[in-house]
Design a protein around this motif. Structure first.
Motif, mmCIF file in Angstrom:
data_model
loop_
_atom_site.group_PDB
_atom_site.id
_atom_site.type_symbol
_atom_site.label_atom_id
_atom_site.label_comp_id
_atom_site.label_asym_id
_atom_site.label_seq_id
_atom_site.Cartn_x
_atom_site.Cartn_y
_atom_site.Cartn_z
ATOM 1 N N VAL A 595 -7.289 6.155 8.626
ATOM 2 C CA VAL A 595 -6.677 4.842 8.398
ATOM 3 C C VAL A 595 -6.043 4.750 7.011
ATOM 4 N N PRO A 596 -6.819 4.884 5.901
ATOM 5 C CA PRO A 596 -6.194 4.659 4.599
ATOM 6 C C PRO A 596 -5.114 5.661 4.216
ATOM 7 N N VAL A 597 -5.344 6.956 4.491
ATOM 8 C CA VAL A 597 -4.350 7.948 4.070
ATOM 9 C C VAL A 597 -3.047 7.751 4.829
ATOM 10 N N ALA A 598 -3.166 7.600 6.148
ATOM 11 C CA ALA A 598 -1.962 7.383 6.942
ATOM 12 C C ALA A 598 -1.275 6.081 6.531
ATOM 13 N N ALA A 599 -2.083 5.037 6.285
ATOM 14 C CA ALA A 599 -1.512 3.749 5.894
ATOM 15 C C ALA A 599 -0.835 3.849 4.529
ATOM 16 N N LEU A 600 -1.482 4.535 3.591
ATOM 17 C CA LEU A 600 -0.912 4.669 2.253
ATOM 18 C C LEU A 600 0.404 5.434 2.295
ATOM 19 N N GLY A 601 0.415 6.554 3.014
ATOM 20 C CA GLY A 601 1.640 7.329 3.118
ATOM 21 C C GLY A 601 2.743 6.563 3.823
ATOM 22 N N SER A 602 2.377 5.875 4.905
ATOM 23 C CA SER A 602 3.375 5.092 5.642
ATOM 24 C C SER A 602 3.888 3.935 4.799
ATOM 25 N N TRP A 603 2.960 3.308 4.058
ATOM 26 C CA TRP A 603 3.351 2.186 3.209
ATOM 27 C C TRP A 603 4.346 2.634 2.149
ATOM 28 N N TRP A 604 4.053 3.760 1.486
ATOM 29 C CA TRP A 604 4.965 4.264 0.457
ATOM 30 C C TRP A 604 6.319 4.620 1.059
ATOM 31 N N ALA A 605 6.283 5.337 2.189
ATOM 32 C CA ALA A 605 7.535 5.757 2.817
ATOM 33 C C ALA A 605 8.364 4.539 3.243
ATOM 34 N N ALA A 606 7.676 3.513 3.784
ATOM 35 C CA ALA A 606 8.382 2.316 4.239
ATOM 36 C C ALA A 606 9.019 1.578 3.058
ATOM 37 N N LEU A 607 8.243 1.407 1.976
ATOM 38 C CA LEU A 607 8.778 0.707 0.805
ATOM 39 C C LEU A 607 9.941 1.475 0.180
ATOM 40 N N GLU A 608 9.786 2.805 0.098
ATOM 41 C CA GLU A 608 10.856 3.611 -0.476
ATOM 42 C C GLU A 608 12.124 3.504 0.368
ATOM 43 N N THR A 642 9.188 -3.748 -14.069
ATOM 44 C CA THR A 642 8.088 -2.779 -13.991
ATOM 45 C C THR A 642 7.410 -2.589 -15.340
ATOM 46 N N LEU A 643 8.108 -2.955 -16.444
ATOM 47 C CA LEU A 643 7.506 -2.900 -17.782
ATOM 48 C C LEU A 643 6.860 -4.227 -18.157
ATOM 49 N N GLY A 644 6.799 -5.136 -17.195
ATOM 50 C CA GLY A 644 6.163 -6.423 -17.438
ATOM 51 C C GLY A 644 7.080 -7.492 -17.981
ATOM 52 N N SER A 645 8.396 -7.281 -17.881
ATOM 53 C CA SER A 645 9.348 -8.257 -18.405
ATOM 54 C C SER A 645 10.317 -8.660 -17.305
ATOM 55 N N ALA A 646 9.829 -9.436 -16.353
ATOM 56 C CA ALA A 646 10.659 -9.870 -15.233
ATOM 57 C C ALA A 646 11.557 -11.028 -15.668
ATOM 58 N N GLU A 708 12.212 4.533 -16.785
ATOM 59 C CA GLU A 708 11.458 5.504 -15.981
ATOM 60 C C GLU A 708 10.637 6.430 -16.879
ATOM 61 N N GLY A 709 11.221 6.830 -18.016
ATOM 62 C CA GLY A 709 10.508 7.698 -18.941
ATOM 63 C C GLY A 709 9.380 6.997 -19.668
ATOM 64 N N GLU A 710 9.465 5.684 -19.791
ATOM 65 C CA GLU A 710 8.443 4.918 -20.514
ATOM 66 C C GLU A 710 7.212 4.635 -19.655
ATOM 67 N N LEU A 711 7.357 4.690 -18.350
ATOM 68 C CA LEU A 711 6.261 4.317 -17.454
ATOM 69 C C LEU A 711 5.202 5.409 -17.404
ATOM 70 N N ASP A 712 3.924 5.018 -17.461
ATOM 71 C CA ASP A 712 2.855 5.991 -17.250
ATOM 72 C C ASP A 712 2.622 6.161 -15.755
ATOM 73 N N ARG A 713 1.774 7.125 -15.393
ATOM 74 C CA ARG A 713 1.596 7.441 -13.970
ATOM 75 C C ARG A 713 1.016 6.273 -13.196
ATOM 76 N N THR A 714 0.074 5.570 -13.806
ATOM 77 C CA THR A 714 -0.553 4.438 -13.107
ATOM 78 C C THR A 714 0.472 3.361 -12.794
ATOM 79 N N ARG A 718 1.697 2.025 -9.161
ATOM 80 C CA ARG A 718 1.652 0.607 -8.767
ATOM 81 C C ARG A 718 3.025 0.125 -8.321
ATOM 82 N N ALA A 719 4.045 0.511 -9.084
ATOM 83 C CA ALA A 719 5.402 0.079 -8.744
ATOM 84 C C ALA A 719 5.831 0.635 -7.387
ATOM 85 N N ALA A 720 5.427 1.893 -7.106
ATOM 86 C CA ALA A 720 5.813 2.512 -5.837
ATOM 87 C C ALA A 720 5.166 1.815 -4.654
ATOM 88 N N LEU A 721 3.968 1.233 -4.874
ATOM 89 C CA LEU A 721 3.231 0.612 -3.771
ATOM 90 C C LEU A 721 3.332 -0.912 -3.767
#
Length: 740
Positions: A595-608, A642-646, A708-714, A718-721
């Motif tokens: 459930v979670p792995v398939a959902a996570l992968g599908s969620w990312w692919a769908a959002l992308e 994504t840097l917190g300045s919407a 993009e270069g300023e963003l850390d992995r976390t 978060r932005a991808a999901l």
């Protein structure tokens, strides 16, 4: 791939690894197929496969290290530690080996990678023969290093899978390239399938039936790659029993490991571990072949003893060590070896499962008053080996051990103070604590979490005892278990235990009990703790039992020599399960993988996909230079968010540029220039020309790359999901124009 995974069963002493590793194999193929069907290129497929693997490893194998299911730095650190431990074990251990966590982790990574690579080779590169090479390599690895059992059936299975793959690929080629010059009068694909199946089945049967009788089939290896084949000493290597304990307590708490009829209650000891490298405990012993009376290993001339006889019937103990009350003085009923230094018994069989035998032991009666008279000295050989600590051992732990024992005048008093420190209520018995016993883990256990199970308590006690000059080691075995009406002790997985032993001159090795909720039988006179052990209903709780009495009889003889070695087992372990039982991987796979792995992968692919589609449609809809500038500004706003300045709905482009430039570190001049062009495009009477729109697009791309270069992995994850930027309201707030 599945057949290759099944071939790995010859490497391990049980099948507990199989379900999670098979899940990774299937999930890897499903992901590769999905990416192919969605038209993703190799680059995006590789990226998604890597992300999916990281997520699956975190959620299935390292769930306690994640934060809300997302991998953290702890996840990476724990994975690295488990793989490092597995590499150490791999260099020395021989099959069948216990299922340590690092082996499962490595196998999961390998089969996921194999699945994706095989799919790419078969369906993207058209290399349908080469596509089987990764899975064949996995099978050959298991066949080369595995134990002899199941050799023929597993080989037959892999050959059948191989032939089936080639047959289906041939059918696919036939279907995709029809020959217009001929007709299918010969039956076409159906005929090919029928004849191929017959030929394949015949080849597999011939290989299995005839192969074992060919000349040289039973000959030794031309190149002896196994340690046992290169070394004529008959030495045996195995993983430390510590890796087994948490698995037994948690996953197999109700599994009956063995029964013992004994006329005294005791801890049923397996062995002791004397080597500590700052992270893991292991042992190296010289074992004599025995059959009857054991060599004298006592160093306790002063202790009063009573003889106790135990009759063991082992049901499911994937260990080469034989349980026996300490100190064993005789054994009958099975071929065994004995190590004088550790007082451990070793079976001559692959494991102890299925054995019945009798052990005679001398149980000592000790009290605090006599132990408090022990001199603060030990034989040089004992002191050198059992007080050794690594050069980089934690100064904080050394200082803490000195603080706890400060003012103690005897060895016994130091040991008691250390024991009582862990039992004063500040520490809690907790099986859910994350594995790990390195320098940082020891400090974390002592100074931060103060939570753990028996390995943490025993290992911490032994290391701190050495820090104050007490010779110490870690013993591994089982608490007494539940006694039935006939007096038979039923020992289950929940009774698996580890405890420290301290050398006291004149009395030898004396057990102490720092683990809350546990108490050594008949030891209250010197430990101050009544007998306690886990209950069948809940392995984290304990019941207190009154001590019982004992009497007995001896047996006879010794012989040759051998040196088994324990490969370092990470103290908090989690690993090998017993034959015939499976740990609760099924529930984990059902709830955590499918459930979670398939959902996570599908969620990312769908959002992308939605992001790309929206960006493409938005750009396609911008037909004038002014509209192109507004689209560029909207995309810059999304990136800045994504840097917190919407952007805020009431801000003008200039106001937003000034605020975002001050909080995000993006070049404010570039933002102000973009804001000016955007204002002209949205509000100016004549708009902007195409050249200005092109320059704005390039500037916007520069800003996005910088962000993009300023963003850390976390933050990237978060932005991808995060779906919120795709919501309609968010899109409207980015429109700088007003309507009337």
């Amino acid at each position: 791939t599945v057949a290759g995974v099944l071939g790995l069963t010859r490497l391990f002493d049980d099948a507990s690894f199989l379900l999670p590793v098979l899940a990774f194999a299937v999930a890897g193929h499903v992901l590769a197929i999905g990416c192919r069907r969605l038209g993703m290129g190799p680059g995006r497929t590789a990226a998604l496969a890597t992300a999916g693997l990281a997520g699956a490893l975190s959620l299935i194998l390292l769930p306690e290290t994640t934060r809300f299911g997302i991998p953290t730095a702890t996840t990476l650190s724990q994975a690295g530690q488990e793989l490092s431990d597995a590499l150490v074990a791999f260099r020395d251990v021989v099959a069948p080996a216990p299922v340590v966590p690092g082996f499962v982790l490595a196998a999961a990574i390998a089969v996921w990678t194999i699945a994706v690579v095989a799919d790419t080779a078969a369906f993207r590169s058209g290399a349908r023969v080469e596509a089987v090479v990764p899975a064949a390599t996995l099978f050959i690895f298991g066949a080369a290093l595995g134990a002899p059992g199941l050799r023929l059936p597993l080989t037959a299975l892999f050959l059948a899978a191989l032939l089936f793959h080639w047959l289906t690929q041939r059918l696919l080629t036939h279907a995709c390239t029809p020959n217009r010059m001929t007709s299918d009068t010969g039956g076409g694909p159906r005929s090919l399938l029928r004849s191929g199946a017959v030929l394949g089945a015949g080849a597999v049967v011939a290989a299995v039936v005839v192969g074992p009788f060919l000349p040289g089939a039973e000959a030794g290896a031309v190149i002896p790659w196994r340690a046992g084949e290169r070394d004529g000493s008959g030495s045996r290597v195995t993983v430390s029993p510590l890796v087994d304990i948490r698995s037994r307590i948690v996953d197999q708490s109700d599994v009956e490991v063995f029964t013992v009829a004994a006329d005294a209650r005791s801890y049923w000891r397996l062995t002791s571990l004397e080597i500590f490298d700052g992270r893991i405990w292991s042992s190296r012993g010289q074992y004599q072949k025995v059959d009857g009376r054991l060599p004298d290993s006592s160093a306790d001339d002063l202790a009063a003893t009573q003889t106790a006889v135990q009759d063991y019937e082992i049901a499911a103990l994937a260990s080469i060590w034989l349980p026996g009350a300490y100190l064993a003085v005789g054994i009958a009923g099975t071929d065994a070896r004995f190590d004088v230094d550790s007082g451990s018994l070793l079976t001559e069989e692959e494991t102890a499962s299925g054995l019945t035998y009798r052990v005679e032991s001398e149980l000592r009666s000790l009290d605090a008053e006599e132990l408090d008279q022990v001199a603060s000295t030990a034989p040089a050989a004992v002191a050198d080996t059992y007080t050794a600590l690594p050069p980089d051992f934690s100064p904080a732990v050394i200082a803490e051990a000195a603080r706890i024992t400060d003012g103690s005048s005897t060895q016994y008093e130091r040991a008691r103070r250390l024991q009582d420190h862990f039992r004063d209520g500040a520490f809690t018995y907790d099986l859910s604590i994350a594995p790990g016993h390195g320098g940082d883990d020891l400090e974390r256990f002592l100074f931060e979490t103060r939570r753990g199970y028996c390995e943490q308590f025993a290992g911490a006690f032994a290391a701190m005892a050495r820090a104050v000059g007490l010779p110490a080691r870690v013993a591994v075995g089982f608490t007494p278990g539940e006694q039935d009406a006939e007096g038979l002790f039923h020992v289950r997985g929940l009774n698996a235990h580890a405890w420290p032993e301290v050398f006291l001159s004149g009395y030898g090795w004396v057990a102490f009990e720092p683990t809350p909720g546990r108490g050594i039988p008949d030891a209250e006179a010197y430990t101050g703790i009544p007998e306690q052990q886990a209950t069948p209903a809940d392995p984290t709780t304990a019941t207190t039992r009154p001590p019982t009495e004992a009497t007995t009889v001896p047996t006879s003889v010794p012989a040759g020599q051998q040196a088994p070695t324990t490969v370092p087992g990470d103290i908090p372990g989690g690993g090998a399960d017993d034959p015939g039982t499976l740990s609760p991987w099924l529930a984990r796979v059902a709830l955590v993988v499918l459930v979670p792995v398939a959902a996570l992968g599908s969620w990312w692919a769908a959002l992308e996909g939605l992001r790309r589609r929206r960006r493409s449609r938005r750009r396609d809809a911008a037909t004038t230079p002014a509209e192109r500038v507004l689209v560029t500004w909207a995309e810059v706003g999304e990136a800045l968010a994504t840097l917190g300045s919407a952007p805020r709905s009431w801000e003008t482009p200039i106001e937003y540029a000034q605020r975002a430039g001050g909080t995000t570190g993006v070049d404010h001049r570039l933002l102000n220039a973009l804001a000016g062009v955007t204002t002209a495009a949205g509000y100016g009477p004549t708009g902007v020309d195409a050249e200005v729109a092109d320059r704005a697009a390039r500037a916007g791309a520069d800003v996005e790359r910088h962000i993009e270069g300023e963003l850390d992995r976390t933050t990237k994850l978060r932005a991808a999901l995060d779906p919120r930027p795709l919501l309609p309201d968010r899109a409207r707030r980015l429109d700088v124009r007003t309507t009337t």
